[in-house]
Design an enzyme around this catalytic site. Structure first.
Site, PDB file in Angstrom:
ATOM      1  N   HIS A   1       0.860  -1.178   0.000  1.00 51.34           N
ATOM      2  CA  HIS A   1       0.000   0.000   0.000  1.00 51.34           C
ATOM      3  C   HIS A   1       0.902   1.235   0.000  1.00 51.34           C
ATOM      4  CE1 HIS A   1      -3.968  -1.806   1.698  1.00 51.34           C
ATOM      5  NE2 HIS A   1      -3.292  -2.728   1.014  1.00 51.34           N
TER       6      HIS A   1
ATOM      7  N   GLU B   1       0.836   3.926   1.797  1.00 51.30           N
ATOM      8  CA  GLU B   1       1.238   4.380   3.129  1.00 51.30           C
ATOM      9  C   GLU B   1       2.380   3.533   3.696  1.00 51.30           C
ATOM     10  OE1 GLU B   1      -3.393   4.606   3.234  1.00 51.30           O
ATOM     11  OE2 GLU B   1      -1.849   3.525   2.107  1.00 51.30           O
TER      12      GLU B   1
ATOM     13  N   CYS C   1      -6.567   2.148   5.444  1.00 55.11           N
ATOM     14  CA  CYS C   1      -7.196   0.901   5.881  1.00 55.11           C
ATOM     15  C   CYS C   1      -6.653   0.545   7.268  1.00 55.11           C
ATOM     16  CB  CYS C   1      -6.892  -0.201   4.878  1.00 55.11           C
ATOM     17  SG  CYS C   1      -5.168  -0.765   4.912  1.00 55.11           S
TER      18      CYS C   1
ATOM     19  N   CYS D   1      -2.777   0.032   7.323  1.00 51.95           N
ATOM     20  CA  CYS D   1      -2.020   1.270   7.177  1.00 51.95           C
ATOM     21  C   CYS D   1      -2.211   2.185   8.386  1.00 51.95           C
ATOM     22  CB  CYS D   1      -2.423   1.971   5.888  1.00 51.95           C
ATOM     23  SG  CYS D   1      -1.937   1.028   4.413  1.00 51.95           S
TER      24      CYS D   1
END
Length: 162
Positions: free
Chosen positions: A60, A62, A90, A93
């Site tokens: 991801h 992040e 999410c 993260c």
């Protein structure tokens, strides 16, 4: 309270930088999420989603931006930093943001399916050892439009395979 919506020119500037990374994800057929981490007015790390390209669920924007910021600063504590991300983080993260001790989270579009700073759940409501300030909705229209365009393109491709 940790959900403070104070949007300033600095937040808009850095969110626009995160949007440039989200557009790179879009161009790579990745869910268009971009992230930048800022400290003292400078971008110290940036990334975009790479799950499909890398075939790795952990890629991801992040997570990659946090990894890069830690490497650049030479430690795991990112206190004094702000992460700008085009989509609400999410749970994975959000947990990484909390563990990295990032002070502020500025995000664009809400994530009604997986958002962990207010939409589906709010990790700041749990008795964890760090609670970042959350600033939602910065450049939300632009961030949301890019994500909507991506999923429209994906549905169209699935319904009309070449």
């Amino acid at each position: 309270m940790h959900n403070i919506k104070i949007i300033n020119d600095k937040d808009i500037f850095f969110m626009n930088r995160a949007l440039t990374y989200a557009k790179k994800a879009y161009d790579s057929d990745e869910v268009p999420v971009g992230a930048v981490i800022e400290s003292d007015g400078r971008i110290i790390a940036s990334a975009f989603n790479m799950r499909e390209t890398s075939k790795n669920a952990l890629c991801h924007a992040e997570i990659d931006a946090i990894r890069r910021a830690c490497k650049r600063l030479g430690g795991w504590r990112l206190s004094g930093c702000t992460i700008y991300v085009t989509l609400e983080p999410c749970p994975m993260c959000a947990g990484a943001i909390i563990n990295a001790r990032i002070n502020r989270v500025v995000y664009g579009a809400k994530d009604s399916r997986a958002g962990a700073f207010g939409s589906v759940m709010n990790l700041n409501n749990y008795p964890l050892n760090h609670k970042p300030v959350i600033v939602p909705g910065v450049c939300a229209d632009e961030c949301g439009a890019l994500i909507s365009r991506f999923f429209y393109k994906l549905r169209k491709k699935r319904n009309n395979p070449d």
